[in-house]
Write a protein that holds these residues in place. Structure first.
Motif, PDB file in Angstrom:
ATOM      1  N   GLY A 163       0.819  -1.200   0.000  1.00 34.77           N
ATOM      2  CA  GLY A 163       0.000   0.000   0.000  1.00 34.77           C
ATOM      3  C   GLY A 163       0.849   1.244   0.000  1.00 34.77           C
ATOM      4  N   VAL A 164       1.096   1.776   1.193  1.00 32.74           N
ATOM      5  CA  VAL A 164       1.902   2.991   1.302  1.00 32.74           C
ATOM      6  C   VAL A 164       3.312   2.755   0.759  1.00 32.74           C
ATOM      7  CG1 VAL A 164       2.896   4.671   2.905  1.00 32.74           C
ATOM      8  CG2 VAL A 164       0.551   3.863   3.241  1.00 32.74           C
ATOM      9  N   THR A 165       3.859   1.574   1.013  1.00 32.37           N
ATOM     10  CA  THR A 165       5.201   1.297   0.488  1.00 32.37           C
ATOM     11  C   THR A 165       5.212   1.359  -1.040  1.00 32.37           C
ATOM     12  OG1 THR A 165       4.698  -1.070   0.710  1.00 32.37           O
ATOM     13  CG2 THR A 165       6.005  -0.045   2.452  1.00 32.37           C
ATOM     14  N   PHE A 185      17.164   1.483  -9.252  1.00 34.33           N
ATOM     15  CA  PHE A 185      17.840   0.197  -9.381  1.00 34.33           C
ATOM     16  C   PHE A 185      17.591  -0.738  -8.186  1.00 34.33           C
ATOM     17  CE2 PHE A 185      21.089   3.020 -11.652  1.00 34.33           C
ATOM     18  CZ  PHE A 185      20.464   2.863 -12.878  1.00 34.33           C
ATOM     19  N   PHE A 186      17.575  -0.179  -6.976  1.00 35.25           N
ATOM     20  CA  PHE A 186      17.481  -0.994  -5.768  1.00 35.25           C
ATOM     21  C   PHE A 186      16.376  -0.462  -4.847  1.00 35.25           C
ATOM     22  CE2 PHE A 186      21.960  -1.040  -7.050  1.00 35.25           C
ATOM     23  CZ  PHE A 186      22.204  -2.403  -7.164  1.00 35.25           C
ATOM     24  N   ILE A 187      15.577  -1.354  -4.306  1.00 32.73           N
ATOM     25  CA  ILE A 187      14.587  -0.996  -3.296  1.00 32.73           C
ATOM     26  C   ILE A 187      14.661  -2.021  -2.170  1.00 32.73           C
ATOM     27  CG2 ILE A 187      12.138  -0.704  -2.752  1.00 32.73           C
ATOM     28  CD1 ILE A 187      11.652  -0.006  -5.699  1.00 32.73           C
ATOM     29  N   ASP A 188      14.761  -1.538  -0.945  1.00 32.05           N
ATOM     30  CA  ASP A 188      14.573  -2.376   0.242  1.00 32.05           C
ATOM     31  C   ASP A 188      13.407  -1.803   1.030  1.00 32.05           C
ATOM     32  OD1 ASP A 188      16.509  -4.251  -0.216  1.00 32.05           O
ATOM     33  OD2 ASP A 188      17.897  -3.549   1.331  1.00 32.05           O
ATOM     34  N   ILE A 189      12.381  -2.612   1.254  1.00 31.94           N
ATOM     35  CA  ILE A 189      11.235  -2.225   2.078  1.00 31.94           C
ATOM     36  C   ILE A 189      11.503  -2.730   3.486  1.00 31.94           C
ATOM     37  CG2 ILE A 189       8.746  -2.470   2.408  1.00 31.94           C
ATOM     38  CD1 ILE A 189       8.582  -2.960  -0.666  1.00 31.94           C
ATOM     39  N   LEU A 190      11.403  -1.829   4.466  1.00 35.30           N
ATOM     40  CA  LEU A 190      11.809  -2.127   5.837  1.00 35.30           C
ATOM     41  C   LEU A 190      10.639  -1.892   6.783  1.00 35.30           C
ATOM     42  CD1 LEU A 190      15.173  -0.182   5.618  1.00 35.30           C
ATOM     43  CD2 LEU A 190      14.889  -2.645   5.382  1.00 35.30           C
ATOM     44  N   ASP A 191      10.248  -2.937   7.512  1.00 33.96           N
ATOM     45  CA  ASP A 191       9.088  -2.887   8.400  1.00 33.96           C
ATOM     46  C   ASP A 191       9.526  -3.231   9.817  1.00 33.96           C
ATOM     47  OD1 ASP A 191       6.831  -3.655   9.958  1.00 33.96           O
ATOM     48  OD2 ASP A 191       5.671  -4.063   8.163  1.00 33.96           O
ATOM     49  N   CYS A 192       9.414  -2.245  10.718  1.00 32.15           N
ATOM     50  CA  CYS A 192       9.809  -2.441  12.101  1.00 32.15           C
ATOM     51  C   CYS A 192       8.636  -2.146  13.028  1.00 32.15           C
ATOM     52  CB  CYS A 192      10.979  -1.521  12.462  1.00 32.15           C
ATOM     53  SG  CYS A 192      11.411  -1.539  14.220  1.00 32.15           S
ATOM     54  N   GLY A 217       9.106   1.842   5.936  1.00 32.82           N
ATOM     55  CA  GLY A 217       9.509   2.713   4.842  1.00 32.82           C
ATOM     56  C   GLY A 217      10.283   1.989   3.762  1.00 32.82           C
ATOM     57  N   CYS A 218      10.819   2.764   2.838  1.00 25.54           N
ATOM     58  CA  CYS A 218      11.545   2.230   1.683  1.00 25.54           C
ATOM     59  C   CYS A 218      12.876   2.961   1.532  1.00 25.54           C
ATOM     60  CB  CYS A 218      10.738   2.426   0.402  1.00 25.54           C
ATOM     61  SG  CYS A 218       9.102   1.673   0.411  1.00 25.54           S
ATOM     62  N   LYS A 241      21.959   8.382  -6.420  1.00 25.48           N
ATOM     63  CA  LYS A 241      21.139   8.998  -5.374  1.00 25.48           C
ATOM     64  C   LYS A 241      20.477   7.900  -4.553  1.00 25.48           C
ATOM     65  CE  LYS A 241      17.289  12.238  -4.735  1.00 25.48           C
ATOM     66  NZ  LYS A 241      16.410  13.233  -5.410  1.00 25.48           N
ATOM     67  N   GLN A 242      20.327   8.126  -3.246  1.00 28.32           N
ATOM     68  CA  GLN A 242      19.631   7.187  -2.376  1.00 28.32           C
ATOM     69  C   GLN A 242      18.792   7.966  -1.369  1.00 28.32           C
ATOM     70  OE1 GLN A 242      21.672   3.579  -1.148  1.00 28.32           O
ATOM     71  NE2 GLN A 242      21.029   3.904   0.962  1.00 28.32           N
ATOM     72  N   VAL A 243      17.533   7.537  -1.193  1.00 27.18           N
ATOM     73  CA  VAL A 243      16.654   8.176  -0.230  1.00 27.18           C
ATOM     74  C   VAL A 243      15.993   7.120   0.651  1.00 27.18           C
ATOM     75  CG1 VAL A 243      16.161  10.123  -1.776  1.00 27.18           C
ATOM     76  CG2 VAL A 243      14.586   8.164  -1.706  1.00 27.18           C
ATOM     77  N   TYR A 244      15.566   7.567   1.819  1.00 24.77           N
ATOM     78  CA  TYR A 244      14.826   6.732   2.771  1.00 24.77           C
ATOM     79  C   TYR A 244      13.522   7.462   3.055  1.00 24.77           C
ATOM     80  CZ  TYR A 244      14.246   3.906   7.127  1.00 24.77           C
ATOM     81  OH  TYR A 244      13.801   3.063   8.116  1.00 24.77           O
ATOM     82  N   ILE A 245      12.405   6.883   2.578  1.00 25.04           N
ATOM     83  CA  ILE A 245      11.076   7.452   2.804  1.00 25.04           C
ATOM     84  C   ILE A 245      10.383   6.576   3.837  1.00 25.04           C
ATOM     85  CG2 ILE A 245       8.955   8.293   1.720  1.00 25.04           C
ATOM     86  CD1 ILE A 245      10.285   8.039  -0.989  1.00 25.04           C
TER      87      ILE A 245
END
Length: 404
Positions: A145-147, A163-170, A309-310, A321-325
């Motif tokens: 959803g939001v991710t 190129f790269f996505i890591d979805i992180l759920d804590c 987030g992602c 470029k790399q971002v953390y949303i």
């Protein structure tokens, strides 16, 4: 503007119904239905005590398409928000096809006797939705959803290539029980105990459960051990975000949780096939669900935060470029507002937002869609106003193996 039928009466439904009531300028009539009407009545009463709105309640068996069809016709609903079990997705989609109304859910279809989940059977209904001119929105929770929306926002506004996505759920909440699950135990334990899977260099790679893990420093929470799982948003993001070299999903678990789960698995309590017990046929994981605390009851006990987030890496204007949303959510604040903890809140709020964007015709289409197929800005704006504000951190590019 819209008559919204919500099916399901758990914690997520409590949140989504409460938020829909807050948006009464969009949802002129709200109907809440489930197999157990008393649960709907309790939620409606909770909302009525706090807001000057009326919630109609009804009894319906979400496994019985004809019952759902009759309820849709009786209430003249024009949107169905499915907050029941993933096992019931196809029945509810078919009821929407029969009555020609829009459909929304938060998790993809699972067969009750098969530990596997995928979008295939839901995507197969795309042509029927198209022919009828109705919209099916899949996975309008947080993850999925939001991710998905975070990834779409990045693709549409922040990157030329991803190129790269890591979805992180804590989930760093503490409910005080020796062992409990934060959402439906059947779904949660099947998901966590299954083999891991991720996309890399054009193919799916399967891993043993919990084989791949890493430590990640979650803002406002701290460093947590995070384990690779397969999650359904990977399937649609691979399809809709072009140029991906790798995408993975990680979730945090305490050692206490993993120890309990392994013990239960070792003695067969996570089994999904019927077994004979003293002449009675039972499904072990369904029996376990009866023994464990009801996730909807955890809100009053749970303290702490979630962070989902992602981390996204790619190129913008030829530069790496790399971002953390991400979003951080407080369990106690969620309970104070809605009577549900943050796991329910982070799913219920996006479910309502998806329904709102369809009701207001901001998101339009004919057929079956995943979240990342729409313009992300409207959804991102609603997150900020509906209780799930997000942040973006620019990071030094580091995500991904250089040989990829």
């Amino acid at each position: 503007m819209s008559k919204l039928l919500i099916i399901g009466a758990g914690g997520v439904s409590r949140v989504a119904t409460f938020k829909a009531a807050l948006n009464s300028d969009t949802f002129t009539h709200i109907i809440l239905a489930s197999r157990t009407k008393s649960k709907c009545d309790e939620i409606a009463g909770f909302i009525k005590e706090r807001l000057a709105v009326q919630i109609q309640t009804a009894q319906v068996d979400a496994d019985n398409m004809q019952e759902v069809v009759e309820l849709i016709k009786e209430t003249k609903a024009d949107i169905l928000l499915n907050l029941a079990l993933p096992y019931q997705d196809l029945t509810l989609m078919d009821a929407c096809i029969e009555t020609k109304i829009h459909y929304i859910d938060t998790a993809n279809y699972e067969h009750p006797s098969l530990a596997k989940f995928e979008y295939k059977k839901q995507w197969e209904r795309n042509e029927k939705f198209k022919q009828l001119g109705i919209l099916g929105l899949l996975g309008s929770g947080f993850d999925p959803g939001v991710t998905n929306v975070f990834c779409a926002y990045a693709a549409q506004n922040l990157f030329d290539e991803i190129f790269f996505i890591d979805i992180l759920d804590c989930n760093a909440g503490d409910h005080g029980y020796a062992f409990a699950t934060n959402f439906n135990p059947e779904i949660n334990l099947r998901e966590v105990s299954a083999k891991g899977r991720y996309w890399c260099k054009g193919k799916w790679i399967e891993t043993d459960p919990m084989q791949i893990h890493m430590q990640w420093d979650y803002p406002e929470i701290g460093v947590k051990e995070s384990y690779l799982l397969y999650h359904e948003e990977l399937e649609s993001l691979v399809k809709n975000i072009t140029g991906l070299k790798r995408i993975r999903f990680f979730m945090t678990f305490s050692q206490n949780y993993l120890t309990h789960m392994k013990c239960l698995e070792n003695v067969g309590m996570l089994g999904i096939k019927p077994v004979q017990h003293q002449g009675v046929e039972i499904v072990p994981i369904e029996f376990l669900k009866t023994l464990l605390p009801d996730p909807a009851s955890l809100g009053v006990r749970t303290k702490g935060y979630t962070n989902i987030g992602c981390v996204i890496r790619g190129k913008k204007d030829g530069k790496e470029k790399q971002v953390y949303i991400y979003n951080v959510c407080n369990h106690e604040e969620c309970y104070k507002e809605t009577g549900a903890q943050a796991v329910s809140y982070t799913t219920g709020v996006p479910a309502m937002i998806g329904a709102k964007l369809i009701a207001k015709r901001i998101w339009q289409g004919e057929g079956v869609f995943n979240m990342e197929e729409f313009n992300a800005q409207a959804f991102m704006s609603e997150l900020n106003t509906q209780g799930l504000p997000w942040k973006i951190i620019e990071m030094k590019p580091s995500l991904g193996d250089e040989e990829l």
